[in-house]
Write a protein that holds these residues in place. Sequence first.
Motif, PDB file in Angstrom:
ATOM      1  N   VAL A  72       4.648 -75.952  39.867  1.00  0.00           N
ATOM      2  CA  VAL A  72       4.080 -76.966  40.742  1.00  0.00           C
ATOM      3  C   VAL A  72       5.159 -77.974  41.086  1.00  0.00           C
ATOM      4  O   VAL A  72       5.848 -78.477  40.205  1.00  0.00           O
ATOM      5  CB  VAL A  72       2.895 -77.693  40.061  1.00  0.00           C
ATOM      6  N   ASP A  73       5.313 -78.252  42.382  1.00  0.00           N
ATOM      7  CA  ASP A  73       6.247 -79.285  42.828  1.00  0.00           C
ATOM      8  C   ASP A  73       5.401 -80.513  43.189  1.00  0.00           C
ATOM      9  O   ASP A  73       4.758 -80.555  44.231  1.00  0.00           O
ATOM     10  CB  ASP A  73       7.040 -78.803  44.050  1.00  0.00           C
ATOM     11  N   LEU A  74       5.394 -81.481  42.293  1.00  0.00           N
ATOM     12  CA  LEU A  74       4.557 -82.657  42.497  1.00  0.00           C
ATOM     13  C   LEU A  74       5.035 -83.531  43.667  1.00  0.00           C
ATOM     14  O   LEU A  74       4.293 -84.376  44.144  1.00  0.00           O
ATOM     15  CB  LEU A  74       4.508 -83.499  41.221  1.00  0.00           C
ATOM     16  N   ASP A  75       6.255 -83.307  44.125  1.00  0.00           N
ATOM     17  CA  ASP A  75       6.786 -84.076  45.239  1.00  0.00           C
ATOM     18  C   ASP A  75       6.572 -83.403  46.597  1.00  0.00           C
ATOM     19  O   ASP A  75       6.824 -83.992  47.638  1.00  0.00           O
ATOM     20  CB  ASP A  75       8.280 -84.352  45.033  1.00  0.00           C
TER      21      ASP A  75
END
Length: 109
Positions: free
Chosen positions: A98-101
Amino acid sequence: MTATLEVESTLTDRYQTTVPETVRRVLRLGKRDKIHYTIRPGGEVVLTRAEVSEGDDPVLGQFLRFLARDIANHPGRLQAVDAAFVQRLQALTGGIEVDLDAALSADDE
């Protein structure tokens, strides 16, 4: 014309004080909220609620305050997380990155 309210609090030996309930209510202050002080040239100090920075999520903050109150009021409701449950969660989510940005897609908004 609106009436002016005046309240007092006592300074402790450690230079601390409790913000009076009237002030907390007017400023809508909760635990861990920040207070902003404006010091005017004549020595008058004005307290206001500190503005929330853009990085702060007000909904998350309210939720965390709710959890803190609930835990403080009902500590008996807390339960340990079972190791088998943790292993099941890890098995279900293992390998997912998961890329939270990253921006949300139109479907996720």
